[in-house]
Design an enzyme around this catalytic site. Sequence first.
Site, PDB file in Angstrom:
ATOM      1  N   GLU A 125      65.692  49.826  81.282  1.00  0.00           N
ATOM      2  CA  GLU A 125      66.892  49.369  82.000  1.00  0.00           C
ATOM      3  C   GLU A 125      67.229  47.934  81.612  1.00  0.00           C
ATOM      4  O   GLU A 125      68.374  47.618  81.287  1.00  0.00           O
ATOM      5  CB  GLU A 125      66.642  49.462  83.512  1.00  0.00           C
ATOM      6  CG  GLU A 125      67.769  48.934  84.374  1.00  0.00           C
ATOM      7  CD  GLU A 125      69.012  49.790  84.297  1.00  0.00           C
ATOM      8  OE1 GLU A 125      68.950  50.959  84.692  1.00  0.00           O
ATOM      9  OE2 GLU A 125      70.065  49.300  83.837  1.00  0.00           O
ATOM     10  N   ASP A 170      70.599  46.666  79.626  1.00  0.00           N
ATOM     11  CA  ASP A 170      71.528  45.719  80.242  1.00  0.00           C
ATOM     12  C   ASP A 170      71.726  44.484  79.371  1.00  0.00           C
ATOM     13  O   ASP A 170      72.854  44.055  79.127  1.00  0.00           O
ATOM     14  CB  ASP A 170      71.015  45.293  81.627  1.00  0.00           C
ATOM     15  CG  ASP A 170      70.972  46.448  82.611  1.00  0.00           C
ATOM     16  OD1 ASP A 170      71.581  47.497  82.332  1.00  0.00           O
ATOM     17  OD2 ASP A 170      70.305  46.318  83.656  1.00  0.00           O
ATOM     18  N   SER A 184      74.163  52.957  84.615  1.00  0.00           N
ATOM     19  CA  SER A 184      73.528  51.725  84.150  1.00  0.00           C
ATOM     20  C   SER A 184      74.121  51.247  82.830  1.00  0.00           C
ATOM     21  O   SER A 184      74.032  50.070  82.503  1.00  0.00           O
ATOM     22  CB  SER A 184      72.038  51.957  83.923  1.00  0.00           C
ATOM     23  OG  SER A 184      71.342  51.784  85.111  1.00  0.00           O
TER      24      SER A 184
END
Length: 601
Positions: free
Chosen positions: A299, A303, A517
Site C-alpha cells: 500500500e 501510494d 487505493s
Amino acid sequence: MRLVSLLGLPFAAALVGAASFKDCQHKVKESIHGPPRGWYKHAPAPKHHMLELKIALPQPKFPELEQHLWEVSDPSHTRYGAHLSKEETDALMAPHPETLDIVSEWLASHGLAEEDLIRSSANDWVTIHVPVGLAEDMLNTTYHVYKDSKTGESMVRTTSYSLPEILHEHVDLIQPTTMFARFKAFKSSLHWTDLAQPPVSNSPNGTITGPAGNQVDASCNNTVTISCLKQLYNSVGYNTSATNGNQLGLTGYLEQYANNMDLQQFYQLENPSAYGSNYTFVSINGGLNNQSYADAGIEADLDTQFGFGLTWPTPGTFYSTGGEPPFTPDMLSPTDTNEPYSYWLDYVLSQDTLPQTISTSYGDDEQTVPYTYATRVCAGMAALGARGVSVMFSSGDGGVGDGDANPATQECYSNDGRNVTKFLPAFPASCPYVTAVGATINIPETAVFFSGGGFSDYFLRPSYQDAAVSEYLAKLAPGTYEGLYNPYGRAYPDVAAQGYNFLVVYQGNTTYVAGTSCSSPTFASFVSMLNDARISNGKTPLGFLNPFLYSSGYAALNDITEGNNPGCGTEGFNATVGWDPVTGSGTPDFEKLMALVLSMP
Ligand SMILES: *[C@@H]1O[C@H](CO)[C@@H](O)[C@H](O)[C@H]1NC(C)=O
Ligand SMILES: *[C@@H]1O[C@H](CO)[C@@H](O)[C@H](O)[C@H]1NC(C)=O
Ligand SMILES: *[C@@H]1O[C@H](CO)[C@@H](O)[C@H](O)[C@H]1NC(C)=O
Ligand SMILES: *[C@@H]1O[C@H](CO)[C@@H](O)[C@H](O)[C@H]1NC(C)=O
Ligand SMILES: *[C@@H]1O[C@H](CO)[C@@H](O)[C@H](O)[C@H]1NC(C)=O
Ligand SMILES: *[C@@H]1O[C@H](CO)[C@@H](O)[C@H](O)[C@H]1NC(C)=O
Ligand SMILES: *[C@@H]1O[C@H](CO)[C@@H](O)[C@H](O)[C@H]1NC(C)=O
Ligand SMILES: *[C@@H]1O[C@H](CO)[C@@H](O)[C@H](O)[C@H]1NC(C)=O
Ligand SMILES: *[C@@H]1O[C@H](CO)[C@@H](O)[C@H](O)[C@H]1NC(C)=O
C-alpha cells in the site's frame, strides 16, 4: 454541583473537589450491545495492562468553524479561499474553559496531575496513560481481553463505560473503551493475487481514444502507468513547480513502509526524470520507517510511487503513523491504543503549514467506529478543509458491502443488536468534509465492481450534494433496496479515478495492484496539479473541494455511466449519467479543470 454550570465561572469547577466526584453517581456514557462479529470475550483484562485513553472535550464553537468552511470553500462566496490559520481553527475547536477545569479536577481526583496530561493543539483532546485498574475506577467499568476468532488477535475493551453525571456535558467520548474498529488498507489483495501475472495487451503499439477525447497508448487499457494516467486525464505537457510552495501529503498506517529502493526503481521505469528525488518522511506516534525489502508495504509503495511520481517535482511528505489495535496483550511492551486517524489529525492540526493536498487509502466500516468518535474525526477533517487542505479518501473496496472485496464472502449485518442485513458504508469516506474517491477500469472507463459507494448512516446529506443525489435517487425504481441504505445520508463517492492494473515496484519486482487505493492518490495528484496551477498564478489553493465539485467542477469531469458495485447479495448501485454512488461525478479532465479553477477567484 449544579451551581458549577449555572454560574459558568471559569474557575468554578475548582469548587467541586475530589470528594464531590466520588459522591456523584456514575451514569452510562456509552454502551454497545456486544463486540462485532467474530470477536468474543476471552478473559478479564490484567489490572496493570496499560491503556492510552483519549478524552474528547466538546467543541462548542464547531458550528462556527463549519460556517467558515462552507464560506471559504464555495467559489461563489465573497470569502472563497480566505482559509483560516492554525490559531483560528484552534480557537474554533477549543472547549469551554469551564470544561477544561472540571475535567482537570476529575483527573486530579484520580491522581493525574497536569504534567500527566497530553493536550492537543486546540486543547480539545486530553490523552492519559493509565493501567486498566485505574481506568476501571474512573469509568466504573470492567475491561476484558476480546479475541478475534478468525485471527486470534486481541484487544482490551469494554462494552459500556460510565462517568460522573456532572461530567457528561463536558466529555464527548473516551476511547479505547467500546471501539472495535478494524482499520484497513484499501488496496485489494484479492485482485493483487489475481494480477501477479502481467495482463495481456490486445494492441500494444496502437493508440485508442481516451476519456478526454485525445489519443492514448492502447497499452493503457491493460497496464496503468504514470504516463497512462497523464494521457488519460489530460495533463501531458503540464509541468508542476518544485518551488512555488505547493506540496502533496500521503499517509501510511499499519506498519506500511514506503520502500525507497522500490520508489527509485519505479521512477527509472515510469518517470525517469524523478529518479534520485526524495520526499520528506514524518513519523507520528512512533511510526517507523523500515527500509529492508522484507518490510516494504504494498500500500505504501503504491501510494508513494503514483502520488509522488505523478506530481514530481512537487515536494512530497509521507506521514507514517504508528499505533493500531489489535495486538497481543500478553506481550509486555505495547500500550493499547485507538485507531490511528486521531493521532494523525492531532499531529497535522498542530502544524503551522500543511500540504495543500493529502490522500489517504485506509478506512473502516462506518459501523465499527462509534458515532461519537466518527463525529470527532470528521470534525478534524472539517478543520483541515477550513485551513485550505484538499483531503481525499479511498471509498473502499467492497462495493455496497463490507471491506471484503469478494462479494460472495461479504457479511453485511448490522452491529446494533438487530443483526439485520444492510449495506455497509465506509468511514472516513462517509464524512461530509472529505472528498471520497471511487474506482474505474478500462478504456472507455467503466465503474470497477469493487468501487465502494453508498450512503452514511451517521452523517446527513450535506446541502452541496442535495441536487445531485436527489436526482440519482429519483431515477431508482420505487422501493429499490428499501431498508438496506439510508437515503438521507451523506452519499459517496464524490469522484473516481482508475483503480485496476496499476504497475508498481514491490520488493524489487514489478507487480500489479488494484483497489480504490490506486484511485485516491491518483485523483489527489491531479488536484495537487490544480493547486500548483492556482498557486503559480497567485491564487489560493482549492481547499475543501466538494462545494466546488458539485456546483461547477463536475462539468470538467468525465462522467462514468457504465458498471455497478455489487455487494451484500445485491447488484449494488448502477453508474449513470450524472452523479452516482459508484463513481461519483466521474474522473478528472485536467485541462478542463485547470481552465475552470484558473477562472475562479
Ligand atoms: C457503578 O456501577 C454499578 C453497577 O454496575 C453501580 O451499582 C454502582 O453504583 C456504580 N458506581 C457509581 C459510583 O456510580
Ligand atoms: C510493437 O513495436 C515493437 C517495437 O517497435 C515491435 O517489436 C513489435 O513487433 C510491435 N508489436 C506489434 C503487435 O505490432
Ligand atoms: C515541461 O518540461 C519539459 C522537460 O523539461 C519541457 O520539454 C517542456 O517544454 C515543458 N513544458 C512546458 C509546458 O513548460
Ligand atoms: C529519502 O528519504 C527517506 C525518508 O526521509 C530516507 O529514509 C532515505 O534515506 C532518503 N533516500 C535517499 C536516497 O536520500
Ligand atoms: C521493522 O519493524 C518492526 C516492527 O514492525 C521491528 O520489529 C523491526 O525490528 C524493524 N526492522 C528493522 C530492520 O528496523
Ligand atoms: C446474524 O445473522 C446471521 C444470518 O442470520 C447469522 O449467520 C449470524 O450468526 C448472526 N450474528 C449474530 C451476532 O447474531
Ligand atoms: C479495453 O479493454 C476492455 C476489456 O478487455 C475491452 O472491452 C475494450 O474494448 C478495450 N478498449 C479498447 C478501446 O480497445
Ligand atoms: C522478486 O523476483 C525474484 C527473482 O525473480 C524472486 O526471487 C523474488 O522472490 C521476487 N520477490 C517477490 C516479493 O516476489
Ligand atoms: C441497474 O441497471 C440494471 C440494468 O438496466 C437494472 O436491471 C437494475 O434494476 C438497475 N439497478 C438499480 C439499483 O438501479
